[in-house]
Design an enzyme around this catalytic site. Structure first.
Site, PDB file in Angstrom:
ATOM      1  N   HIS A 122       0.841  -1.206   0.000  1.00 14.15           N
ATOM      2  CA  HIS A 122       0.000   0.000   0.000  1.00 14.15           C
ATOM      3  C   HIS A 122       0.875   1.254   0.000  1.00 14.15           C
ATOM      4  O   HIS A 122       0.595   2.221  -0.696  1.00 14.15           O
ATOM      5  CB  HIS A 122      -0.883   0.050   1.257  1.00 14.15           C
TER       6      HIS A 122
ATOM      7  N   SER B  45      -2.411  -8.352   3.140  1.00 10.69           N
ATOM      8  CA  SER B  45      -2.952  -8.282   4.501  1.00 10.69           C
ATOM      9  C   SER B  45      -3.293  -9.686   4.999  1.00 10.69           C
ATOM     10  O   SER B  45      -3.252  -9.960   6.195  1.00 10.69           O
ATOM     11  CB  SER B  45      -4.204  -7.401   4.526  1.00 10.69           C
TER      12      SER B  45
END
Ligand code: PAF
Length: 280
Positions: free
Chosen positions: A37, A186
């Site tokens: 990210h 994640s």
């Protein structure tokens, strides 16, 4: 960094920056941020006057048997990371405001979502394109950044933007990997120590494919067989799919097309389904 919860307020802020002729870069996330990210955010900062990030775990892209409830969340940690990166605005809406009671409009990119991830997760992309279109309408960016890790997602979003004449440039960014090659995700948080060791098999299999293609072997069947061998060597019982497809249409190939091939895969490591890919 200001945190904005309300759609109207976010739209007003976007309008203000646009009226001032400032460019807006946007990164959509579901939180539990990692270096992947951050690489998108850093690129957005380089390219634009102001950077908006959203955190929203989007329920419509999870099917009832998937991990919506246990999807990792840590808002405080995310907030600190975003502040450190110099993000200007964080849009952090609730499910109730994004999907109010009478919500009934969805966006469906048809053919591209029937294959690969779409075959195992038939309602997934409808949820992704719908939420991304909503987020685009709320944050009004000039450029939006997505990772190549979710290759099909990136290709589908580009298709949606072109088909619906959405005036936003979609920027795809390379996969960020751990030192041993595991693609950052994640969902890596779900892996036990042993599974974390096994998870490197996805990258190893892609490396094997690359080695074969570099040596001039374009036969898709042979490449897939060798990739499977690499994965089974790690005692992994379940490959969801290995695909070698045309990068634009996502249709399966029998021969690798140099410069226009996507090798992608989904593998269950224990209960965790991981994806990875290689753009040739
Ligand atoms: O890639 C993701 O994290 C999500 O699919 C996205 C693009 C934020 C939409 O919910």
């Amino acid at each position: 960094m200001r945190i904005i919860y309300e759609q109207k307020e976010m739209q007003g802020i976007a309008d203000k920056y646009r009226n001032w002729d400032k460019t807006i870069g946007f990164v959509a996330t579901m939180g539990y941020l990692h270096e992947g990210h951050l690489s998108l955010i850093r690129e957005a900062k380089k390219d634009n006057d102001v950077v908006f990030v959203s955190i929203f775990v989007n329920p419509t892209q999870f099917s009832p048997d998937e991990d919506l409830d246990k999807y990792p969340r840590d808002f405080k940690r995310d907030e600190e990371m975003l502040k450190k990166e110099g993000v200007d605005f964080l849009f952090y809406p609730t499910v109730e405001t994004m999907y109010p009671k009478n919500f009934q409009t969805y966006i469906n990119v048809e053919e591209l979502t029937k294959v690969l991830e779409g075959q195992s997760r038939p309602t997934h992309f409808r949820g992704v394109t719908t939420i991304v279109a909503k987020l685009f309408n709320i944050t009004k960016p000039h450029k939006a950044y997505f990772g190549q890790k979710d290759a099909q997602q990136l290709i589908v979003i580009k298709r949606m933007v072109e088909d619906l004449n959405i005036d936003i440039e979609i920027v795809g960014m390379p996969i960020v990997r751990e030192n041993d090659g595991l693609a950052m995700s994640s969902r890596n948080k779900y892996l036990s120590d042993k599974e974390r060791e096994q998870a490197v098999c996805l990258h190893q299999a892609l490396e094997k494919a690359k080695e074969m293609i570099d040596a001039g072997n374009y036969d898709v069947q042979k490449i897939k067989q060798e990739m499977e061998k690499v994965i089974y060597n790690y005692s992994i019982p379940k490959i969801d799919y290995i695909s070698i497809s045309n990068l634009t249409t996502l249709q399966e190939l029998s021969q690798v097309e140099p410069s226009n091939t996507l090798i992608s895969m989904a593998v269950f490591i224990g209960k965790t389904r991981l994806i990875d890919n290689l753009w040739i």
